[in-house]
Design a protein around this motif. Structure first.
Motif, PDB file in Angstrom:
ATOM      1  N   THR A 180       0.835  -1.209   0.000  1.00  0.00           N
ATOM      2  CA  THR A 180       0.000   0.000   0.000  1.00  0.00           C
ATOM      3  C   THR A 180       0.866   1.254   0.000  1.00  0.00           C
ATOM      4  O   THR A 180       0.584   2.225  -0.714  1.00  0.00           O
ATOM      5  CB  THR A 180      -0.935  -0.008   1.215  1.00  0.00           C
ATOM      6  N   GLU A 181       1.938   1.227   0.790  1.00  0.00           N
ATOM      7  CA  GLU A 181       2.838   2.377   0.812  1.00  0.00           C
ATOM      8  C   GLU A 181       3.571   2.524  -0.518  1.00  0.00           C
ATOM      9  O   GLU A 181       3.663   3.610  -1.081  1.00  0.00           O
ATOM     10  CB  GLU A 181       3.855   2.230   1.943  1.00  0.00           C
ATOM     11  N   ALA A 182       4.089   1.401  -1.023  1.00  0.00           N
ATOM     12  CA  ALA A 182       4.864   1.443  -2.261  1.00  0.00           C
ATOM     13  C   ALA A 182       4.019   1.860  -3.453  1.00  0.00           C
ATOM     14  O   ALA A 182       4.499   2.521  -4.375  1.00  0.00           O
ATOM     15  CB  ALA A 182       5.496   0.080  -2.522  1.00  0.00           C
ATOM     16  N   ALA A 183       2.750   1.498  -3.446  1.00  0.00           N
ATOM     17  CA  ALA A 183       1.867   1.797  -4.572  1.00  0.00           C
ATOM     18  C   ALA A 183       1.664   3.290  -4.776  1.00  0.00           C
ATOM     19  O   ALA A 183       1.254   3.725  -5.857  1.00  0.00           O
ATOM     20  CB  ALA A 183       0.517   1.105  -4.377  1.00  0.00           C
ATOM     21  N   LYS A 184       1.960   4.093  -3.756  1.00  0.00           N
ATOM     22  CA  LYS A 184       1.826   5.544  -3.883  1.00  0.00           C
ATOM     23  C   LYS A 184       2.775   6.097  -4.949  1.00  0.00           C
ATOM     24  O   LYS A 184       2.561   7.200  -5.451  1.00  0.00           O
ATOM     25  CB  LYS A 184       2.093   6.212  -2.540  1.00  0.00           C
ATOM     26  N   LEU A 185       3.817   5.341  -5.285  1.00  0.00           N
ATOM     27  CA  LEU A 185       4.747   5.776  -6.327  1.00  0.00           C
ATOM     28  C   LEU A 185       4.146   5.633  -7.724  1.00  0.00           C
ATOM     29  O   LEU A 185       4.697   6.153  -8.690  1.00  0.00           O
ATOM     30  CB  LEU A 185       6.049   4.979  -6.249  1.00  0.00           C
ATOM     31  N   GLY A 186       3.055   4.894  -7.820  1.00  0.00           N
ATOM     32  CA  GLY A 186       2.401   4.721  -9.115  1.00  0.00           C
ATOM     33  C   GLY A 186       3.105   3.760 -10.043  1.00  0.00           C
ATOM     34  O   GLY A 186       2.854   3.753 -11.253  1.00  0.00           O
ATOM     35  N   LEU A 187       3.972   2.929  -9.497  1.00  0.00           N
ATOM     36  CA  LEU A 187       4.747   1.969 -10.288  1.00  0.00           C
ATOM     37  C   LEU A 187       4.265   0.545 -10.018  1.00  0.00           C
ATOM     38  O   LEU A 187       3.613   0.290  -9.005  1.00  0.00           O
ATOM     39  CB  LEU A 187       6.236   2.087  -9.927  1.00  0.00           C
ATOM     40  N   PRO A 188       4.599  -0.401 -10.902  1.00  0.00           N
ATOM     41  CA  PRO A 188       4.171  -1.781 -10.676  1.00  0.00           C
ATOM     42  C   PRO A 188       4.745  -2.364  -9.390  1.00  0.00           C
ATOM     43  O   PRO A 188       5.811  -1.966  -8.911  1.00  0.00           O
ATOM     44  CB  PRO A 188       4.725  -2.520 -11.907  1.00  0.00           C
ATOM     45  N   LEU A 189       4.013  -3.344  -8.857  1.00  0.00           N
ATOM     46  CA  LEU A 189       4.431  -4.113  -7.693  1.00  0.00           C
ATOM     47  C   LEU A 189       4.786  -5.513  -8.187  1.00  0.00           C
ATOM     48  O   LEU A 189       3.949  -6.162  -8.836  1.00  0.00           O
ATOM     49  CB  LEU A 189       3.289  -4.195  -6.674  1.00  0.00           C
ATOM     50  N   LEU A 190       5.986  -5.975  -7.914  1.00  0.00           N
ATOM     51  CA  LEU A 190       6.434  -7.242  -8.499  1.00  0.00           C
ATOM     52  C   LEU A 190       6.823  -8.238  -7.422  1.00  0.00           C
ATOM     53  O   LEU A 190       7.500  -7.889  -6.448  1.00  0.00           O
ATOM     54  CB  LEU A 190       7.620  -6.996  -9.435  1.00  0.00           C
ATOM     55  N   GLU A 191       6.393  -9.485  -7.616  1.00  0.00           N
ATOM     56  CA  GLU A 191       6.829 -10.553  -6.721  1.00  0.00           C
ATOM     57  C   GLU A 191       7.579 -11.612  -7.521  1.00  0.00           C
ATOM     58  O   GLU A 191       7.217 -11.935  -8.653  1.00  0.00           O
ATOM     59  CB  GLU A 191       5.664 -11.182  -5.967  1.00  0.00           C
ATOM     60  N   VAL A 192       8.615 -12.126  -6.901  1.00  0.00           N
ATOM     61  CA  VAL A 192       9.377 -13.243  -7.465  1.00  0.00           C
ATOM     62  C   VAL A 192       9.048 -14.468  -6.623  1.00  0.00           C
ATOM     63  O   VAL A 192       9.336 -14.505  -5.426  1.00  0.00           O
ATOM     64  CB  VAL A 192      10.890 -12.970  -7.416  1.00  0.00           C
ATOM     65  N   GLY A 193       8.431 -15.451  -7.239  1.00  0.00           N
ATOM     66  CA  GLY A 193       7.989 -16.633  -6.516  1.00  0.00           C
ATOM     67  C   GLY A 193       6.504 -16.545  -6.247  1.00  0.00           C
ATOM     68  O   GLY A 193       6.061 -15.935  -5.273  1.00  0.00           O
ATOM     69  N   THR A 194       5.706 -17.124  -7.123  1.00  0.00           N
ATOM     70  CA  THR A 194       4.256 -16.956  -7.096  1.00  0.00           C
ATOM     71  C   THR A 194       3.540 -18.145  -6.472  1.00  0.00           C
ATOM     72  O   THR A 194       2.536 -17.983  -5.786  1.00  0.00           O
ATOM     73  CB  THR A 194       3.739 -16.765  -8.537  1.00  0.00           C
ATOM     74  N   TYR A 195       4.048 -19.336  -6.760  1.00  0.00           N
ATOM     75  CA  TYR A 195       3.426 -20.599  -6.359  1.00  0.00           C
ATOM     76  C   TYR A 195       1.971 -20.591  -6.825  1.00  0.00           C
ATOM     77  O   TYR A 195       1.719 -20.498  -8.026  1.00  0.00           O
ATOM     78  CB  TYR A 195       3.583 -20.825  -4.850  1.00  0.00           C
ATOM     79  N   CYS A 196       1.009 -20.645  -5.913  1.00  0.00           N
ATOM     80  CA  CYS A 196      -0.395 -20.727  -6.316  1.00  0.00           C
ATOM     81  C   CYS A 196      -1.160 -19.421  -6.122  1.00  0.00           C
ATOM     82  O   CYS A 196      -2.388 -19.390  -6.236  1.00  0.00           O
ATOM     83  CB  CYS A 196      -1.088 -21.857  -5.565  1.00  0.00           C
ATOM     84  N   GLY A 197      -0.447 -18.336  -5.795  1.00  0.00           N
ATOM     85  CA  GLY A 197      -1.067 -17.023  -5.809  1.00  0.00           C
ATOM     86  C   GLY A 197      -1.576 -16.497  -4.483  1.00  0.00           C
ATOM     87  O   GLY A 197      -2.286 -15.486  -4.459  1.00  0.00           O
ATOM     88  N   ARG A 198      -1.199 -17.120  -3.385  1.00  0.00           N
ATOM     89  CA  ARG A 198      -1.681 -16.656  -2.076  1.00  0.00           C
ATOM     90  C   ARG A 198      -1.278 -15.197  -1.817  1.00  0.00           C
ATOM     91  O   ARG A 198      -2.139 -14.355  -1.532  1.00  0.00           O
ATOM     92  CB  ARG A 198      -1.128 -17.571  -0.985  1.00  0.00           C
ATOM     93  N   SER A 199      -0.003 -14.882  -1.945  1.00  0.00           N
ATOM     94  CA  SER A 199       0.442 -13.504  -1.710  1.00  0.00           C
ATOM     95  C   SER A 199       0.041 -12.578  -2.857  1.00  0.00           C
ATOM     96  O   SER A 199      -0.143 -11.365  -2.657  1.00  0.00           O
ATOM     97  CB  SER A 199       1.955 -13.446  -1.491  1.00  0.00           C
ATOM     98  N   THR A 200      -0.121 -13.137  -4.049  1.00  0.00           N
ATOM     99  CA  THR A 200      -0.511 -12.324  -5.197  1.00  0.00           C
ATOM    100  C   THR A 200      -1.850 -11.647  -4.975  1.00  0.00           C
ATOM    101  O   THR A 200      -2.080 -10.517  -5.431  1.00  0.00           O
ATOM    102  CB  THR A 200      -0.586 -13.184  -6.476  1.00  0.00           C
TER     103      THR A 200
END
Length: 209
Positions: free
Chosen positions: A32-52
């Protein structure tokens, strides 16, 4: 503190995966804090999408997008004979893990498909062709030194100034877990490029100076 709506938290808790709720809430707050920059949020390691689910919900509200990077063949500890292996995500035709169909169902059930760009590939290869800056990079991929180092070296430089680097499964005590994420965490702190802003169990949130 930013918290997900009840239906998003319920979808997170129902999804297949390993992240505890407390760490999930810390990730949501960081995103939520990082999204204020207006840039994409990226995760490395998705598995089945729980954190996604959490990243995608933040991206939806902020008008940005969550990007996931995973080859969807499972990490080392998820292979047959290892502690975290799950037969239900093995493709019977090829005999290999394939978490992509489960991941897509997870996002569909949560109503968040359109807020996610799923990149199917190996982290170092994707990082080499990724040209833009990122508001948040969440490293939660393979836990060998090779994979953790590749994820850090490939993606940490792409965090925008003021953006956040989040590292999961950081265990200072070897008795608690593998040390590769801890070593890249120490490397990030030692680089002088990042400062730690929060600790929640094994989750470390660092801000790029």
């Amino acid at each position: 503190m930013s918290v997900p709506a009840p239906e998003i938290l319920a979808a997170f808790e129902a999804a297949k995966g390993f992240m505890p709720a407390g760490e999930g809430l810390a990730l949501y707050e960081a995103a939520t804090e990082a999204a204020k920059l207006g840039l994409p949020l990226l995760e490395v390691g998705t598995y089945c999408g729980r954190s996604t689910i959490l990243l995608a919900d933040v991206a939806r509200q902020a008008g940005t997008v969550a990007v996931t990077v995973d080859h969807h063949r499972g990490s080392e500890e998820q292979q047959p004979g290892w502690e975290y292996h799950d037969e239900t995500v093995v493709d019977p035709e090829v005999g290999l893990m394939d978490t992509l169909p489960t991941f897509r169902r997870t996002l569909r059930k949560a109503g968040l498909e359109e807020h996610v760009i799923a990149v199917v590939g190996r982290s170092p290869q994707v990082a080499k062709v990724w040209g833009g800056q990122l508001g948040l990079v969440f490293i939660d991929g393979g836990h060998t030194d090779e994979h953790a180092t590749n994820d850090y070296e490939g993606w940490a430089p792409k965090v925008a100034p003021g953006g956040l680097l989040v590292i999961h499964d950081v265990f200072p005590d070897p008795a608690d877990g593998g040390q590769a994420p801890y070593r890249i965490y120490l490397r990030a702190i030692g680089s002088g490029d990042f400062e730690e802003i929060s600790v929640t169990d094994s989750m470390r949130v660092l801000r790029r100076r």
